[in-house]
Design a protein around this motif. Structure first.
Motif, PDB file in Angstrom:
ATOM      1  N   ALA A 177      45.552  49.139   6.450  1.00  0.00           N
ATOM      2  CA  ALA A 177      45.413  50.559   6.799  1.00  0.00           C
ATOM      3  C   ALA A 177      46.113  51.368   5.712  1.00  0.00           C
ATOM      4  O   ALA A 177      47.249  51.047   5.333  1.00  0.00           O
ATOM      5  CB  ALA A 177      46.032  50.840   8.152  1.00  0.00           C
ATOM      6  N   TYR A 178      45.442  52.371   5.228  1.00  0.00           N
ATOM      7  CA  TYR A 178      46.001  53.216   4.173  1.00  0.00           C
ATOM      8  C   TYR A 178      46.236  54.610   4.763  1.00  0.00           C
ATOM      9  O   TYR A 178      45.312  55.265   5.232  1.00  0.00           O
ATOM     10  CB  TYR A 178      45.054  53.292   2.975  1.00  0.00           C
ATOM     11  N   PHE A 179      47.499  55.007   4.717  1.00  0.00           N
ATOM     12  CA  PHE A 179      47.882  56.292   5.290  1.00  0.00           C
ATOM     13  C   PHE A 179      48.234  57.278   4.184  1.00  0.00           C
ATOM     14  O   PHE A 179      48.898  56.938   3.211  1.00  0.00           O
ATOM     15  CB  PHE A 179      49.095  56.136   6.209  1.00  0.00           C
ATOM     16  N   CYS A 180      47.819  58.492   4.416  1.00  0.00           N
ATOM     17  CA  CYS A 180      48.205  59.601   3.575  1.00  0.00           C
ATOM     18  C   CYS A 180      49.157  60.484   4.380  1.00  0.00           C
ATOM     19  O   CYS A 180      48.994  60.639   5.596  1.00  0.00           O
ATOM     20  CB  CYS A 180      46.955  60.390   3.175  1.00  0.00           C
ATOM     21  N   ALA A 181      50.154  61.030   3.712  1.00  0.00           N
ATOM     22  CA  ALA A 181      51.070  61.979   4.346  1.00  0.00           C
ATOM     23  C   ALA A 181      51.239  63.177   3.432  1.00  0.00           C
ATOM     24  O   ALA A 181      51.028  63.083   2.221  1.00  0.00           O
ATOM     25  CB  ALA A 181      52.426  61.328   4.608  1.00  0.00           C
ATOM     26  N   PHE A 221      51.612  62.598   8.810  1.00  0.00           N
ATOM     27  CA  PHE A 221      50.636  61.587   8.436  1.00  0.00           C
ATOM     28  C   PHE A 221      49.246  61.913   8.947  1.00  0.00           C
ATOM     29  O   PHE A 221      49.072  62.505  10.018  1.00  0.00           O
ATOM     30  CB  PHE A 221      51.064  60.217   8.989  1.00  0.00           C
ATOM     31  N   GLY A 222      48.269  61.468   8.183  1.00  0.00           N
ATOM     32  CA  GLY A 222      46.898  61.483   8.628  1.00  0.00           C
ATOM     33  C   GLY A 222      46.621  60.285   9.522  1.00  0.00           C
ATOM     34  O   GLY A 222      47.496  59.445   9.736  1.00  0.00           O
ATOM     35  N   PRO A 223      45.403  60.184  10.034  1.00  0.00           N
ATOM     36  CA  PRO A 223      45.058  59.107  10.969  1.00  0.00           C
ATOM     37  C   PRO A 223      44.874  57.755  10.304  1.00  0.00           C
ATOM     38  O   PRO A 223      44.776  56.745  10.986  1.00  0.00           O
ATOM     39  CB  PRO A 223      43.746  59.589  11.588  1.00  0.00           C
ATOM     40  N   GLY A 224      44.831  57.744   8.983  1.00  0.00           N
ATOM     41  CA  GLY A 224      44.688  56.485   8.261  1.00  0.00           C
ATOM     42  C   GLY A 224      43.232  56.101   8.019  1.00  0.00           C
ATOM     43  O   GLY A 224      42.318  56.546   8.713  1.00  0.00           O
ATOM     44  N   THR A 225      43.042  55.278   7.008  1.00  0.00           N
ATOM     45  CA  THR A 225      41.737  54.646   6.730  1.00  0.00           C
ATOM     46  C   THR A 225      41.937  53.145   6.832  1.00  0.00           C
ATOM     47  O   THR A 225      42.797  52.591   6.139  1.00  0.00           O
ATOM     48  CB  THR A 225      41.229  55.002   5.323  1.00  0.00           C
ATOM     49  N   ARG A 226      41.144  52.515   7.695  1.00  0.00           N
ATOM     50  CA  ARG A 226      41.207  51.061   7.831  1.00  0.00           C
ATOM     51  C   ARG A 226      40.180  50.438   6.905  1.00  0.00           C
ATOM     52  O   ARG A 226      38.985  50.608   7.127  1.00  0.00           O
ATOM     53  CB  ARG A 226      40.926  50.619   9.273  1.00  0.00           C
ATOM     54  N   PRO A 257      45.610  67.384   2.516  1.00  0.00           N
ATOM     55  CA  PRO A 257      46.909  67.647   3.129  1.00  0.00           C
ATOM     56  C   PRO A 257      46.834  68.818   4.107  1.00  0.00           C
ATOM     57  O   PRO A 257      45.844  69.545   4.163  1.00  0.00           O
ATOM     58  CB  PRO A 257      47.798  67.996   1.934  1.00  0.00           C
ATOM     59  N   MET A 258      47.904  68.960   4.876  1.00  0.00           N
ATOM     60  CA  MET A 258      48.015  70.107   5.763  1.00  0.00           C
ATOM     61  C   MET A 258      48.028  71.399   4.945  1.00  0.00           C
ATOM     62  O   MET A 258      48.489  71.409   3.798  1.00  0.00           O
ATOM     63  CB  MET A 258      49.303  70.021   6.594  1.00  0.00           C
ATOM     64  N   LYS A 259      47.571  72.463   5.543  1.00  0.00           N
ATOM     65  CA  LYS A 259      47.537  73.758   4.864  1.00  0.00           C
ATOM     66  C   LYS A 259      48.954  74.145   4.453  1.00  0.00           C
ATOM     67  O   LYS A 259      49.896  74.055   5.252  1.00  0.00           O
ATOM     68  CB  LYS A 259      46.961  74.813   5.803  1.00  0.00           C
ATOM     69  N   GLY A 260      49.084  74.543   3.198  1.00  0.00           N
ATOM     70  CA  GLY A 260      50.402  74.939   2.700  1.00  0.00           C
ATOM     71  C   GLY A 260      51.222  73.806   2.126  1.00  0.00           C
ATOM     72  O   GLY A 260      52.288  74.026   1.551  1.00  0.00           O
ATOM     73  N   HIS A 261      50.753  72.568   2.279  1.00  0.00           N
ATOM     74  CA  HIS A 261      51.466  71.415   1.734  1.00  0.00           C
ATOM     75  C   HIS A 261      50.923  71.074   0.357  1.00  0.00           C
ATOM     76  O   HIS A 261      49.708  70.996   0.160  1.00  0.00           O
ATOM     77  CB  HIS A 261      51.300  70.196   2.649  1.00  0.00           C
ATOM     78  N   SER A 262      51.835  70.848  -0.571  1.00  0.00           N
ATOM     79  CA  SER A 262      51.406  70.540  -1.936  1.00  0.00           C
ATOM     80  C   SER A 262      51.863  69.158  -2.387  1.00  0.00           C
ATOM     81  O   SER A 262      51.641  68.783  -3.536  1.00  0.00           O
ATOM     82  CB  SER A 262      51.942  71.599  -2.905  1.00  0.00           C
ATOM     83  N   HIS A 263      52.517  68.429  -1.488  1.00  0.00           N
ATOM     84  CA  HIS A 263      52.990  67.085  -1.831  1.00  0.00           C
ATOM     85  C   HIS A 263      52.209  66.080  -0.996  1.00  0.00           C
ATOM     86  O   HIS A 263      52.095  66.233   0.221  1.00  0.00           O
ATOM     87  CB  HIS A 263      54.487  66.941  -1.523  1.00  0.00           C
ATOM     88  N   ALA A 278      44.989  72.755  11.141  1.00  0.00           N
ATOM     89  CA  ALA A 278      44.561  71.377  11.013  1.00  0.00           C
ATOM     90  C   ALA A 278      45.674  70.536  10.420  1.00  0.00           C
ATOM     91  O   ALA A 278      46.433  70.971   9.567  1.00  0.00           O
ATOM     92  CB  ALA A 278      43.317  71.304  10.131  1.00  0.00           C
ATOM     93  N   GLY A 279      45.735  69.283  10.877  1.00  0.00           N
ATOM     94  CA  GLY A 279      46.698  68.352  10.326  1.00  0.00           C
ATOM     95  C   GLY A 279      46.157  67.720   9.071  1.00  0.00           C
ATOM     96  O   GLY A 279      45.194  68.180   8.463  1.00  0.00           O
ATOM     97  N   VAL A 280      46.781  66.614   8.697  1.00  0.00           N
ATOM     98  CA  VAL A 280      46.334  65.866   7.520  1.00  0.00           C
ATOM     99  C   VAL A 280      45.013  65.175   7.857  1.00  0.00           C
ATOM    100  O   VAL A 280      44.899  64.532   8.893  1.00  0.00           O
ATOM    101  CB  VAL A 280      47.395  64.825   7.109  1.00  0.00           C
ATOM    102  N   MET A 281      44.044  65.352   6.989  1.00  0.00           N
ATOM    103  CA  MET A 281      42.728  64.769   7.219  1.00  0.00           C
ATOM    104  C   MET A 281      42.502  63.597   6.261  1.00  0.00           C
ATOM    105  O   MET A 281      42.797  63.711   5.071  1.00  0.00           O
ATOM    106  CB  MET A 281      41.639  65.827   6.988  1.00  0.00           C
ATOM    107  N   GLN A 282      41.985  62.528   6.821  1.00  0.00           N
ATOM    108  CA  GLN A 282      41.630  61.381   5.985  1.00  0.00           C
ATOM    109  C   GLN A 282      40.206  60.944   6.313  1.00  0.00           C
ATOM    110  O   GLN A 282      39.822  60.922   7.488  1.00  0.00           O
ATOM    111  CB  GLN A 282      42.568  60.194   6.218  1.00  0.00           C
ATOM    112  N   ASN A 283      39.476  60.581   5.302  1.00  0.00           N
ATOM    113  CA  ASN A 283      38.174  59.981   5.547  1.00  0.00           C
ATOM    114  C   ASN A 283      37.822  59.018   4.431  1.00  0.00           C
ATOM    115  O   ASN A 283      38.318  59.157   3.313  1.00  0.00           O
ATOM    116  CB  ASN A 283      37.091  61.063   5.702  1.00  0.00           C
ATOM    117  N   PRO A 284      37.039  57.991   4.774  1.00  0.00           N
ATOM    118  CA  PRO A 284      36.576  57.703   6.125  1.00  0.00           C
ATOM    119  C   PRO A 284      37.684  57.092   6.983  1.00  0.00           C
ATOM    120  O   PRO A 284      38.724  56.699   6.464  1.00  0.00           O
ATOM    121  CB  PRO A 284      35.453  56.685   5.873  1.00  0.00           C
ATOM    122  N   ARG A 285      37.468  57.007   8.269  1.00  0.00           N
ATOM    123  CA  ARG A 285      38.457  56.370   9.141  1.00  0.00           C
ATOM    124  C   ARG A 285      38.370  54.853   9.021  1.00  0.00           C
ATOM    125  O   ARG A 285      39.372  54.155   9.149  1.00  0.00           O
ATOM    126  CB  ARG A 285      38.229  56.799  10.591  1.00  0.00           C
TER     127      ARG A 285
END
Lengths: 117, 117
Positions: free
Chosen positions: B89-93, B108-113, B25-31, B2-9
């Motif tokens: 739009a707020y993006f998480c990476a 990057f995740g899909p963002g939250t608008r 965050p993505m699996k294995g990512h700590s930043h 799975a990639g970066v997950m953000q919610n809500p969209r």
């Protein structure tokens, strides 16, 4: 401080043709990385390609290549054989290698690419 | 993977309410990094976190905004008493743990608008 400049707000290209999107940068970091991201109309940010400042060769990823000219501080993205699905906003970004604040990405203002059928 | 997950969209709030944006965050990512994109603009860095630590919050507004990345669970960007100017739009990476090399690509995740009425 780092700065990214994208001077082309919009670009048009005919399908199957190649297109170059310009990016110039400014930084005091001795080592840095340059990135290109694609943002289609659906809004997500898609990583395309990375170039390290000490890489000897220009980066390539499929139809994407990065024309890196260190002395001119430019990192232009070249898309070959454009497809309709390439229509999107393209962002150039940079990060340094120092600790702390230099891990952040600094983005340019983007170039809106439209591929014409 | 799975990639970066953000919610809500998409999130709609009235002025004065609180907004909570989540990022896994993505699996294995700590930043984890948070960016904000105002209409017709590029992304602007807000904050960089590692587990239980804020590393760099130089891009965060001084008031009403806070972020956390607890030992367990997603990273949270919290905006208190939202105003119309927070609409964006707020993006998480996220990126993997490393020694601060510029090669660490941020995904990057899909963002939250967020829309503030």
């Amino acid at each position: 401080a780092q700065k990214i400049t994208q001077t082309q707000p919009g670009m048009f290209v005919q399908e199957k043709e190649a297109v170059t999107l310009d990016c110039t940068y400014d930084t005091s970091d001795p080592s840095y990385g340059l990135f290109w991201y694609k943002q289609p109309s659906s809004g997500e940010m898609i990583f395309l390609i990375y170039q390290g400042s000490y890489d000897q060769q220009n980066a390539t990823e499929g139809r994407y290549s990065l024309n890196f000219q260190k002395a001119r501080k430019s990192a232009n993205l070249v898309i070959s054989a454009s497809q309709l699905g390439d229509s999107a906003m393209y962002f150039c970004a940079m990060r340094g290698t120092s600790s702390g604040s230099a891990r952040q990405l600094t983005f340019g203002s983007g170039t809106q690419l439209t591929v014409l059928p | 993977n799975a990639g970066v997950m953000q919610n809500p969209r998409h999130l709609v709030r009235r002025r004065g309410q609180e907004a909570r944006l989540r990022c896994s965050p993505m699996k294995g990512h700590s930043h984890v990094y948070w960016y904000r994109q105002l209409p017709e603009e590029g992304l602007k860095f807000m904050v960089y976190l590692q587990k239980e630590n804020i590393i760099d919050e130089s891009g965060m507004p001084k008031e009403r905004f806070s972020a956390e990345f607890p030992k367990e669970g997603p990273s949270i960007l919290r905006i208190q008493q939202v105003v119309r100017g927070d609409s964006a739009a707020y993006f998480c990476a996220s990126s993997p743990p490393s020694g601060g090399r510029s090669t660490d690509t941020q995904y990057f995740g899909p963002g939250t608008r967020l829309t503030v009425l």
